[in-house]
Design an enzyme around this catalytic site. Structure first.
Site, short mmCIF file in Angstrom:
data_model
loop_
_atom_site.label_atom_id
_atom_site.label_comp_id
_atom_site.label_asym_id
_atom_site.label_seq_id
_atom_site.Cartn_x
_atom_site.Cartn_y
_atom_site.Cartn_z
N HIS A 33 0.15 -3.16 5.62
CA HIS A 33 0.00 -2.35 4.51
C HIS A 33 -0.01 -0.64 4.77
O HIS A 33 0.56 0.00 3.94
CB HIS A 33 -1.27 -2.57 3.76
CG HIS A 33 -1.79 -1.75 2.56
ND1 HIS A 33 -2.70 -0.84 2.34
CD2 HIS A 33 -1.02 -1.74 1.11
CE1 HIS A 33 -2.86 -0.39 1.34
NE2 HIS A 33 -1.92 -0.76 0.57
N GLU B 98 3.55 0.61 5.34
CA GLU B 98 3.97 0.73 4.04
C GLU B 98 3.69 2.00 3.40
O GLU B 98 4.49 2.96 3.11
CB GLU B 98 3.43 -0.45 3.07
CG GLU B 98 3.90 -0.27 1.60
CD GLU B 98 2.90 -0.66 0.55
OE1 GLU B 98 2.73 0.04 -0.36
OE2 GLU B 98 2.50 -1.59 0.66
N HIS B 99 2.42 2.46 3.40
CA HIS B 99 2.04 3.76 2.91
C HIS B 99 2.69 4.90 3.88
O HIS B 99 3.35 6.04 3.34
CB HIS B 99 0.41 4.15 3.15
CG HIS B 99 -0.26 3.49 2.08
ND1 HIS B 99 -1.07 4.46 1.15
CD2 HIS B 99 -0.29 2.38 1.67
CE1 HIS B 99 -1.69 3.55 0.37
NE2 HIS B 99 -1.17 2.29 0.48
N GLU C 88 -8.33 3.05 -1.71
CA GLU C 88 -7.93 2.09 -2.29
C GLU C 88 -8.75 0.85 -1.91
O GLU C 88 -8.96 0.15 -2.98
CB GLU C 88 -6.43 1.91 -1.69
CG GLU C 88 -5.77 0.76 -2.40
CD GLU C 88 -4.28 0.39 -1.88
OE1 GLU C 88 -3.39 -0.37 -2.45
OE2 GLU C 88 -3.96 1.38 -0.92
#
Length: 424
Positions: A53, A56-57, A133
């Site tokens: 993840h 991905e950022h 997040e």
């Protein structure tokens, strides 16, 4: 539109193992295109949980040719949009543009995947964003309870850990960890380039060869097999509702019972006419939302029921759910089966109108089945499901030790062994 030619999806494998799939839709003016990578949470070692993840950022934070601002401005200058997401088994980067801007979309997608700078300052800045997040997710009860459910169903293994990672793990993650994970997993055989819309197959193959043809042909890294365990996890919180997830060992996408299981999940808790909705919401008024779900992986899965209810109603909710499971094991009507089949078929056929959905479907089919599934084949498989099969599958999907996750004012929730005894 009538008179348009029917063009079948096509697949080409490049020399380095990248698979390229197109699903032409001549009646539209747009193209959805993306790169799906066969890496997700279940491919992560415990110390780097959340790295997929994080990567991905970082893809959007600047490359050798584009700043983070330039990435956003270039795609939006042509009216397109660019996004990404991470799951437990794959990471996806995708764009939607007008047909003439497909080369730009492919150039940007390959640039952010292959040439991200991973600048230390940007890593530190994005680390803070990801922590926010995580904190936001931790303040969302239905997100938390599903993470607890997943961890309890698959304890002490990557498949049970959260997609976002933990605050401590994210704080410790650095550029070297990100680059090592990308080097190990972002390879030709683990990548699918998929497009749907106004696109010609040869055009996309040529674009993919020019943009992703330099990826190494290293085979994809293996992952540890799924080991379902089940159990009980409760987190008391001062909330207005109790969030509840009750589930069982499930099946893979490739299991022969997949279609019967999908029909069962739909009729049991997949809509307003479902058993759970009618009995527990409409007739009893115990919940606002209740539904069942079927989560499938390459080598395992979960079947479950999720609901939120008040503290005063909590003691009544789960015994009723268990009673509905027992009833489904004994008898399902032909009308229920027919209605659920119709719901599934309509959902599949309606989704074919979306370039984004078709683009994602084709990529996932190649990653899971190593082939494309014709929509007519899927509809025929659904139509072939019998009531007897659905009844049998209802028993199969609820035969294992349950997994129970609860969050909120949990005092009224029964012990797991009490619910197991009720299920028989």
């Amino acid at each position: 539109m009538s008179g348009l030619p029917i063009i079948r999806p096509q697949v080409t494998t490049l020399d380095n193992g990248v698979r390229v799939v197109t699903d032409p839709m001549p009646s539209v003016e747009t193209v959805s295109v993306g790169a799906w990578v066969a890496v997700g949470t279940r491919h992560e070692a415990a110390p780097v949980n959340g790295v997929s993840h994080f990567l991905e950022h970082m893809a959007f934070k600047g490359t050798r040719r584009r700043s983070a601002r330039a990435i956003a401005e270039e795609i939006e200058a042509v009216g397109g949009h660019l996004n990404a997401y991470t799951t437990r088994e794959h990471t996806a980067y995708y764009a939607k543009v007008l047909k003439e801007d497909t080369p730009l979309a492919m150039d940007i997608l390959s640039d952010i995947l292959l040439h991200s700078l991973m600048d230390d300052e940007e890593v530190a800045r994005e680390r803070t964003v990801i922590l926010q997040e995580i904190y936001q997710a931790n303040d969302t009860p239905d997100d938390v309870v599903f993470d607890k459910f997943q961890e309890t169903a698959f304890p002490d293994q990557a498949l049970g850990r959260p997609v976002l990672g933990s605050p401590d793990g994210i704080r410790a993650m650095n550029r070297d960890a990100l680059m090592a994970h990308m080097r190990d997993h972002y390879t030709g055989p683990g990548l699918v380039v998929s497009a749907a819309g106004r696109i010609e197959h040869d055009t996309l193959v040529d674009l993919a060869r020019r943009t992703f043809g330099t990826l190494p042909a290293t085979p994809a890294q293996p992952h540890e097999p799924a080991r379902y365990a089940g159990g009980d996890v409760r987190e008391p919180r001062d909330l207005e509702q109790v969030q509840v997830v009750l589930g069982f060992d499930g099946i893979t996408y490739a299991d022969p019972d997949f279609y019967a299981a999908s029909v069962f999940s739909t009729l049991f808790g997949g809509g307003m006419s479902s058993r759970l909705f009618q009995e527990i919401r409409e007739d009893r008024g115990l919940v606002y939302s209740i539904y069942s779900f079927l989560s499938c992986y390459q080598d395992g899965g979960l079947f479950g029921i999720a609901a939120g209810t008040g503290p005063d109603e909590a003691a009544e909710l789960l015994p009723l759910v268990c009673d509905e499971i027992n009833k489904a094991r004994e008898h399902i009507t032909e009308d229920e089966t027919q209605r659920a089949r119709a719901q599934l078929k309509a959902s599949i056929l309606m989704s074919l109108e979306s370039t984004s959905t078709r683009c994602e479907q084709r990529a996932r089919q190649l990653m899971v089945f190593d082939r494309l599934l014709d929509s007519r084949e899927v509809v025929e498989r659904i139509d072939a499901v019998t009531t007897e099969e659905v009844t049998r599958v209802a028993s199969r999907l609820t035969a294992s030790r349950p997994t129970l996750a609860t969050l909120g004012p949990v005092a009224g929730i029964q012990d797991l062994d009490v619910l197991e005894a009720r299920l028989g």
